[in-house]
Design a protein around this motif. Structure first.
Motif, PDB file in Angstrom:
ATOM      1  N   HIS A  37       0.848  -1.189   0.000  1.00 56.33           N
ATOM      2  CA  HIS A  37       0.000   0.000   0.000  1.00 56.33           C
ATOM      3  C   HIS A  37       0.883   1.238   0.000  1.00 56.33           C
ATOM      4  CE1 HIS A  37      -3.174   2.575   2.307  1.00 56.33           C
ATOM      5  NE2 HIS A  37      -3.068   2.904   1.047  1.00 56.33           N
ATOM      6  N   ARG A  38       0.993   1.870  -1.134  1.00 60.19           N
ATOM      7  CA  ARG A  38       1.821   3.068  -1.236  1.00 60.19           C
ATOM      8  C   ARG A  38       1.209   4.188  -0.400  1.00 60.19           C
ATOM      9  NH1 ARG A  38       1.230   2.170  -7.032  1.00 60.19           N
ATOM     10  NH2 ARG A  38       2.981   0.973  -7.866  1.00 60.19           N
ATOM     11  N   GLY A  39       2.018   4.750   0.471  1.00 59.79           N
ATOM     12  CA  GLY A  39       1.553   5.870   1.278  1.00 59.79           C
ATOM     13  C   GLY A  39       0.700   5.471   2.460  1.00 59.79           C
ATOM     14  N   GLY A  40       0.524   4.166   2.712  1.00 61.42           N
ATOM     15  CA  GLY A  40      -0.294   3.711   3.832  1.00 61.42           C
ATOM     16  C   GLY A  40       0.466   3.759   5.144  1.00 61.42           C
ATOM     17  N   ARG A  41      -0.276   3.736   6.256  1.00 60.39           N
ATOM     18  CA  ARG A  41       0.362   3.729   7.571  1.00 60.39           C
ATOM     19  C   ARG A  41       1.112   2.428   7.804  1.00 60.39           C
ATOM     20  NH1 ARG A  41      -3.829   5.356  12.153  1.00 60.39           N
ATOM     21  NH2 ARG A  41      -1.911   5.058  13.367  1.00 60.39           N
ATOM     22  N   GLU A  42       0.634   1.332   7.194  1.00 59.16           N
ATOM     23  CA  GLU A  42       1.323   0.052   7.242  1.00 59.16           C
ATOM     24  C   GLU A  42       1.699  -0.341   5.825  1.00 59.16           C
ATOM     25  OE1 GLU A  42      -1.183  -2.757   9.193  1.00 59.16           O
ATOM     26  OE2 GLU A  42      -1.220  -1.655  11.084  1.00 59.16           O
ATOM     27  N   PRO A  43       2.863  -0.966   5.633  1.00 62.23           N
ATOM     28  CA  PRO A  43       3.313  -1.262   4.263  1.00 62.23           C
ATOM     29  C   PRO A  43       2.463  -2.287   3.535  1.00 62.23           C
ATOM     30  CG  PRO A  43       4.787  -2.273   5.874  1.00 62.23           C
ATOM     31  CD  PRO A  43       3.868  -1.357   6.640  1.00 62.23           C
ATOM     32  N   HIS A  44       1.857  -3.235   4.280  1.00 62.07           N
ATOM     33  CA  HIS A  44       1.074  -4.296   3.667  1.00 62.07           C
ATOM     34  C   HIS A  44      -0.418  -4.022   3.861  1.00 62.07           C
ATOM     35  CE1 HIS A  44       4.768  -6.804   5.007  1.00 62.07           C
ATOM     36  NE2 HIS A  44       4.960  -6.364   3.783  1.00 62.07           N
ATOM     37  N   LEU A  45      -1.191  -4.150   2.791  1.00 64.40           N
ATOM     38  CA  LEU A  45      -2.638  -4.028   2.910  1.00 64.40           C
ATOM     39  C   LEU A  45      -3.177  -5.216   3.707  1.00 64.40           C
ATOM     40  CD1 LEU A  45      -5.284  -2.594   2.070  1.00 64.40           C
ATOM     41  CD2 LEU A  45      -5.330  -4.105   0.075  1.00 64.40           C
ATOM     42  N   SER A  46      -4.082  -4.954   4.641  1.00 63.43           N
ATOM     43  CA  SER A  46      -4.658  -6.034   5.429  1.00 63.43           C
ATOM     44  C   SER A  46      -6.157  -5.826   5.581  1.00 63.43           C
ATOM     45  CB  SER A  46      -3.999  -6.117   6.811  1.00 63.43           C
ATOM     46  OG  SER A  46      -4.530  -5.139   7.682  1.00 63.43           O
ATOM     47  N   ALA A  47      -6.807  -6.874   6.096  1.00 63.64           N
ATOM     48  CA  ALA A  47      -8.247  -6.814   6.301  1.00 63.64           C
ATOM     49  C   ALA A  47      -8.632  -5.881   7.434  1.00 63.64           C
ATOM     50  CB  ALA A  47      -8.791  -8.217   6.558  1.00 63.64           C
TER      51      ALA A  47
END
Length: 233
Positions: A37-47
């Motif tokens: 996830h670019r620009g997300g608080r966490e690098p990996h998208l999760s549920a």
């Protein structure tokens, strides 16, 4: 050993196995594939961010991971799948896969392995007065403690060694249990239909100090099988 689970794609449903190879960083192939996830608080998208991910299922085929979407559409790990997840999530994502022989932790949130027991699930079911699907908690190993042979709660295993298979401490897989798994909103998502029930997390918080299951690291790799004996030292 009651159940063995592997989740090839982070936050997708996975596959139940009869046996699995355990390497230095957990079940081989577990959480190997992720959406970055670019620009997300966490690098990996999760549920935690997009609960709909839990309606997808991933399993290993002959040559590569195979994805089944809600409704039964099949995908490979490719741009077609990426476009669908981008459209559903509304996020700028990219595909990433860890090397098959990765010596570093893959997309696990905390530690290489997650263990849970049937007795802890039974405790939660008593609090909720109904059945609860263990897959809400996404453990790698589900263990059925036998009265008089193992502490019934995995919370009592913290700081101890767990031996799976082998004889007299020789052979098999050896793990060190490190700390409890503190739960988040993901446990409220039904792994079958994707519906959300906040009462699950509320009961885990109120009756179980927000924890369900324990994390462990690998001391001795090997192969684990359903019905292997489990010893807590």
């Amino acid at each position: 050993m009651q159940q063995i689970h592997r989740f090839p794609v982070k936050s997708f449903q996975g596959e139940q196995l009869r046996q699995a190879e355990v390497g230095p960083v957990g079940v081989v192939g577990d959480r190997r594939y992720v959406f970055l996830h670019r620009g997300g608080r966490e690098p990996h998208l999760s549920a935690k961010l997009r609960p709909f991910l839990l309606q997808y299922t991933a399993r290993y085929g002959t040559d590569e991971v195979e994805i089944t979407a809600p409704g039964g559409t099949r995908y490979n790990w490719d741009e077609q799948l990426l476009e669908r997840i981008r459209e559903q999530s509304g996020l700028d994502l990219e595909l990433y896969s860890y090397p098959a022989d990765s010596a570093v932790l893959t997309a696990m949130d905390d530690s290489p392995l997650l263990l849970a027991t049937e007795s802890t699930l039974g405790q939660l079911e008593a609090l909720m007065r109904r059945s609860v699907d263990m897959l809400r908690f996404r453990p790698n190993f589900v263990i059925r403690p036998l009265e008089g042979q193992l502490p019934l709660s995995e919370a009592d295993w913290i700081g101890r060694i767990v031996q799976i298979g082998g004889v007299g401490g020789v052979g098999g897989v050896r793990l060190e249990v490190s700390h409890p798994c503190e739960r988040c909103s993901m446990v409220g998502v039904d792994p079958g239909d994707g519906s959300i029930d906040p009462s699950v997390l509320k009961q885990v918080a109120a009756g179980m100090d927000s924890c369900f299951g324990v994390y462990a690291r690998v001391l001795q790799p090997g192969v684990v099988r359903v019905d292997n004996p489990v010893l807590v030292e």
